[in-house]
Design a protein around this motif. Structure first.
Motif, PDB file in Angstrom:
ATOM      1  N   PRO A   1      -2.815   0.018  -9.558  1.00 46.76           N
ATOM      2  CA  PRO A   1      -3.613  -1.215  -9.534  1.00 46.76           C
ATOM      3  C   PRO A   1      -4.607  -1.217  -8.385  1.00 46.76           C
ATOM      4  CG  PRO A   1      -1.379  -1.627  -8.754  1.00 46.76           C
ATOM      5  CD  PRO A   1      -1.396  -0.235  -9.302  1.00 46.76           C
ATOM      6  N   ARG A   2      -4.257  -0.543  -7.324  1.00 48.35           N
ATOM      7  CA  ARG A   2      -5.194  -0.324  -6.227  1.00 48.35           C
ATOM      8  C   ARG A   2      -4.929   1.072  -5.685  1.00 48.35           C
ATOM      9  NH1 ARG A   2      -2.967  -4.083  -1.231  1.00 48.35           N
ATOM     10  NH2 ARG A   2      -0.794  -3.366  -1.247  1.00 48.35           N
ATOM     11  N   LYS A   3      -5.993   1.722  -5.220  1.00 43.70           N
ATOM     12  CA  LYS A   3      -5.908   3.118  -4.815  1.00 43.70           C
ATOM     13  C   LYS A   3      -4.969   3.292  -3.629  1.00 43.70           C
ATOM     14  CE  LYS A   3      -8.796   6.966  -3.221  1.00 43.70           C
ATOM     15  NZ  LYS A   3      -8.132   7.152  -1.933  1.00 43.70           N
ATOM     16  N   PRO A   4      -4.022   4.216  -3.731  1.00 45.13           N
ATOM     17  CA  PRO A   4      -3.150   4.505  -2.587  1.00 45.13           C
ATOM     18  C   PRO A   4      -3.880   5.382  -1.578  1.00 45.13           C
ATOM     19  CG  PRO A   4      -2.625   5.969  -4.378  1.00 45.13           C
ATOM     20  CD  PRO A   4      -3.702   5.037  -4.898  1.00 45.13           C
TER      21      PRO A   4
ATOM     22  N   TYR B   1       6.295   9.940   2.407  1.00 41.54           N
ATOM     23  CA  TYR B   1       5.492   9.528   1.249  1.00 41.54           C
ATOM     24  C   TYR B   1       6.276   8.637   0.285  1.00 41.54           C
ATOM     25  CZ  TYR B   1       2.636  13.351   2.993  1.00 41.54           C
ATOM     26  OH  TYR B   1       1.889  14.168   3.800  1.00 41.54           O
ATOM     27  N   ASP B   2       5.534   7.711  -0.321  1.00 36.25           N
ATOM     28  CA  ASP B   2       6.104   6.876  -1.374  1.00 36.25           C
ATOM     29  C   ASP B   2       6.124   7.617  -2.706  1.00 36.25           C
ATOM     30  OD1 ASP B   2       6.267   4.159   0.060  1.00 36.25           O
ATOM     31  OD2 ASP B   2       4.178   4.748   0.401  1.00 36.25           O
ATOM     32  N   VAL B   3       5.115   8.457  -2.922  1.00 36.07           N
ATOM     33  CA  VAL B   3       4.982   9.218  -4.164  1.00 36.07           C
ATOM     34  C   VAL B   3       4.560  10.647  -3.816  1.00 36.07           C
ATOM     35  CG1 VAL B   3       3.818   9.403  -6.394  1.00 36.07           C
ATOM     36  CG2 VAL B   3       4.237   7.134  -5.396  1.00 36.07           C
ATOM     37  N   VAL B   4       5.223  11.632  -4.447  1.00 33.86           N
ATOM     38  CA  VAL B   4       4.812  13.031  -4.336  1.00 33.86           C
ATOM     39  C   VAL B   4       4.569  13.543  -5.753  1.00 33.86           C
ATOM     40  CG1 VAL B   4       5.452  15.367  -3.652  1.00 33.86           C
ATOM     41  CG2 VAL B   4       6.077  13.437  -2.196  1.00 33.86           C
TER      42      VAL B   4
ATOM     43  N   GLU C   1       0.838  -1.191   0.000  1.00 40.18           N
ATOM     44  CA  GLU C   1       0.000   0.000   0.000  1.00 40.18           C
ATOM     45  C   GLU C   1       0.878   1.248   0.000  1.00 40.18           C
ATOM     46  OE1 GLU C   1      -3.543   2.109   2.641  1.00 40.18           O
ATOM     47  OE2 GLU C   1      -2.903   0.057   3.056  1.00 40.18           O
ATOM     48  N   LEU C   2       0.548   2.179  -0.877  1.00 41.63           N
ATOM     49  CA  LEU C   2       1.352   3.373  -1.042  1.00 41.63           C
ATOM     50  C   LEU C   2       0.675   4.581  -0.400  1.00 41.63           C
ATOM     51  CD1 LEU C   2       2.275   2.996  -4.820  1.00 41.63           C
ATOM     52  CD2 LEU C   2       3.692   2.376  -2.856  1.00 41.63           C
ATOM     53  N   LYS C   3       1.504   5.502   0.063  1.00 48.15           N
ATOM     54  CA  LYS C   3       1.006   6.781   0.569  1.00 48.15           C
ATOM     55  C   LYS C   3       1.494   7.866  -0.373  1.00 48.15           C
ATOM     56  CE  LYS C   3       0.553   9.617   4.741  1.00 48.15           C
ATOM     57  NZ  LYS C   3       0.910   9.767   6.172  1.00 48.15           N
ATOM     58  N   MET C   4       0.567   8.637  -0.914  1.00 51.39           N
ATOM     59  CA  MET C   4       0.892   9.615  -1.941  1.00 51.39           C
ATOM     60  C   MET C   4       0.461  11.010  -1.516  1.00 51.39           C
ATOM     61  SD  MET C   4      -0.167   9.643  -5.987  1.00 51.39           S
ATOM     62  CE  MET C   4      -1.867  10.174  -5.803  1.00 51.39           C
TER      63      MET C   4
END
Length: 235
Positions: free
Chosen positions: A38-41, A77-80, A21-24
């Motif tokens: 593929p799945r909502k972060p 965060y994993d993605v910004v 699971e990602l945090k964006m």
């Protein structure tokens, strides 16, 4: 997803860790999101406009703040994502530095912005905001442009938002450039498709602009998209 530059989506897919699971964080989130997962972060949206945040029903957490004065948590965060935001900031590089610090090791920073070294970019940089509103309303046909906190917003478009300027930032920050792509703005391309005379005139003018500017101005490369990756922590 990256509608304007699908190769950036491919680049993003190759470097983001998708097995958990990602945090964006989306800065200047608008309606979010511009990435395909593929799945909502878990999405955190930050915007200076409370009205924009109210309209957003995609994000999981809302932060009403000015990113130029707000301090982001480190390694959070994993993605910004900075999507059509940096051109509206007086000091975009300082904000990118905040983004880099807020990334976890191995995290990914995604940027979309106008290319200041294009004809469109230079016109945008050196014309007032009322002119931008006029163009959106009477050239692009956006009747409510500039009303109720909608585009276009005040623009600075600093020189360091060129491709070379962003690569320089990445080098100094220790970020890997996964993808830097250029493409023609939707509205400019649309006007050229719909008017043959305008298209021919643009191609001729573009040739002379390249020659006179010694290649500094890039008429058709109006917008850029960028994927940067923070190096993973050593084992």
């Amino acid at each position: 997803m990256f509608r304007d530059d699908p190769e950036v989506q491919v680049a993003f897919d190759t470097v983001v860790q998708r097995d958990r699971e990602l945090k964006m964080l989306e800065i200047g989130c608008g309606s979010a999101s511009h990435l395909d997962f593929p799945r909502k972060p878990y999405i955190v949206g930050l915007d200076v406009s409370e009205e924009q945040l109210k309209r957003n029903d995609v994000i999981d957490e809302k932060i009403h703040a000015d990113i130029e004065t707000y301090e982001l948590l480190a390694s959070e965060y994993d993605v910004v994502v900075c999507w059509w935001l940096l051109e509206h900031l007086s000091d975009p590089i300082s904000v990118l530095e905040k983004c880099e610090k807020s990334l976890k090791p191995g995290g990914v920073l995604v940027v979309a912005a106008p290319n200041v070294r294009s004809v469109k970019g230079l016109i945008t940089k050196f014309t007032p905001h009322w002119f931008h509103v006029w163009v959106y309303r009477y050239v692009f046909g956006v009747k409510d442009a500039g009303k109720n906190e909608t585009v276009p917003f005040k623009t600075y478009l600093r020189w360091n938002l060129s491709g070379s300027g962003l690569k320089h930032f990445a080098h100094n920050a220790g970020l890997d450039v996964v993808r830097l792509g250029f493409h023609e703005n939707y509205w400019q391309a649309k006007l050229r498709r719909e008017n043959v005379v305008l298209d021919v005139g643009w191609k001729i003018a573009g040739f002379f602009v390249r020659v006179v500017s010694l290649g500094f101005v890039e008429p058709d490369k109006t917008d850029l998209t960028l994927v940067l990756k923070k190096q993973a922590a050593p084992l």
